[in-house]
Design a protein around this motif. Sequence first.
Motif, PDB file in Angstrom:
ATOM      1  N   ARG A 191       1.100  -1.167  -0.245  1.00 37.35           N
ATOM      2  CA  ARG A 191       0.187   0.561   0.180  1.00 37.35           C
ATOM      3  C   ARG A 191       0.745   0.559  -0.202  1.00 37.35           C
ATOM      4  N   LEU A 192       1.824   1.518   0.921  1.00 33.63           N
ATOM      5  CA  LEU A 192       3.186   2.393   0.939  1.00 33.63           C
ATOM      6  C   LEU A 192       3.451   2.418  -0.633  1.00 33.63           C
ATOM      7  N   LEU A 193       3.810   1.771  -1.266  1.00 34.97           N
ATOM      8  CA  LEU A 193       4.547   1.695  -2.567  1.00 34.97           C
ATOM      9  C   LEU A 193       3.660   2.205  -3.318  1.00 34.97           C
ATOM     10  N   ALA A 194       2.073   2.058  -2.989  1.00 38.88           N
ATOM     11  CA  ALA A 194       1.098   2.388  -3.819  1.00 38.88           C
ATOM     12  C   ALA A 194       1.260   3.894  -4.433  1.00 38.88           C
ATOM     13  N   GLN A 195       1.250   4.343  -3.216  1.00 39.35           N
ATOM     14  CA  GLN A 195       0.842   5.724  -2.743  1.00 39.35           C
ATOM     15  C   GLN A 195       2.154   6.462  -3.467  1.00 39.35           C
ATOM     16  N   HIS A 196       2.880   5.522  -3.601  1.00 37.59           N
ATOM     17  CA  HIS A 196       4.181   6.337  -4.301  1.00 37.59           C
ATOM     18  C   HIS A 196       4.792   6.204  -5.791  1.00 37.59           C
ATOM     19  N   ASN A 197       3.560   5.394  -6.092  1.00 35.31           N
ATOM     20  CA  ASN A 197       3.441   4.702  -7.727  1.00 35.31           C
ATOM     21  C   ASN A 197       5.146   3.810  -7.729  1.00 35.31           C
ATOM     22  N   GLY A 198       5.417   3.262  -7.151  1.00 35.27           N
ATOM     23  CA  GLY A 198       5.964   2.449  -6.515  1.00 35.27           C
ATOM     24  C   GLY A 198       7.039   3.005  -6.638  1.00 35.27           C
ATOM     25  N   ASN A 199       7.918   4.020  -6.180  1.00 36.16           N
ATOM     26  CA  ASN A 199       9.315   4.569  -5.843  1.00 36.16           C
ATOM     27  C   ASN A 199      10.078   4.540  -4.832  1.00 36.16           C
ATOM     28  N   LEU A 200      10.423   3.581  -4.446  1.00 35.20           N
ATOM     29  CA  LEU A 200      11.331   3.207  -3.106  1.00 35.20           C
ATOM     30  C   LEU A 200      11.416   3.952  -1.793  1.00 35.20           C
ATOM     31  N   ARG A 201      12.688   4.824  -2.448  1.00 36.85           N
ATOM     32  CA  ARG A 201      12.981   6.560  -2.175  1.00 36.85           C
ATOM     33  C   ARG A 201      11.985   7.401  -1.519  1.00 36.85           C
TER      34      ARG A 201
END
Length: 304
Positions: A286-296
């Motif tokens: 969910r956290l990754l999805a919120q940031h469009n897959g941007n890990l940093r």
Amino acid sequence: MDNLEQRGHLLTEQVNPNSQNLDKLSSLELVELFNQEDEQAIAAVAAAKTQLAEAIERTAQALRHGGRLFYIGAGTSGRLGVLDAAECPPTFCSPPELVQGIIAGGAAALVRSSEDLEDRAEDGEAAISQRQITELDVVVGITAGGTTPFVHGALQAARRRGATTIFMACVPENQVSAEADIDIRLLVGAEVLAGSTRLKAGTATKLALNILSTGVMVQLGKVYGNRMVDVAVTNKKLRDRALRMLQDLTGLNREAAGILLEQSGKSVKLALLMHWTGLGREGCDRLLAQHNGNLRAAVDSHQK
């Protein structure tokens, strides 16, 4: 587009004065000459850095909004586009449809020369129609000599559909003009073997495509630092690379890194986020999805 019957003036068709005695050279002299001439490929890409940077930015923006990237060409140019597209899924775990290569003559032309098919502009138009290209997409037309009708037909069709268009050629604009949003010229000079654009022109094109696709994927968040954290773990070599990344970035031993990788569903990006945040796999998803897959961006947001 210039008359195809008068191509002798093109930079890619000129005779290289440095290799006029090519058939008299020793093997070592031949290698030295090629090495010297290949330096021009690096310089040609450097000279086109502004246009390449714009291509990266516009392509990344298009892909963020649901667009796709298409390379289209004939002969060597087409093969290089197909190669770059084919290497994106294993390197960046991107879906196969995100970056696609189109070559005149289709798959058969990858292993057997079909250069006569480059003369059909209508085939280029048809390729654009078949893939239902829209204003969301980006189409890169690749043609060393700049005159390939197949490529020009495709670019014209793509422009009519509102797609972002990029022209990549190894001749100057005053020799061959093109209607495209971004015009990239890789001016490597005359080939060691006159007219053989699989040489310096092909090398410069490969370098430019490497930069374009990698730059786009970096901007899409598929890289952390200089690590390919979206790598698809599909064989032993890639699993080993994934484990080494996890060990290097987390300090875990190999066994612990392997357990973390399995818990993440063999996703290095998820494994790292799970380790750094303490969240479970679903929470990290969910956290990754919120940031469009941007890990940093995901990590930074959790630490705030």
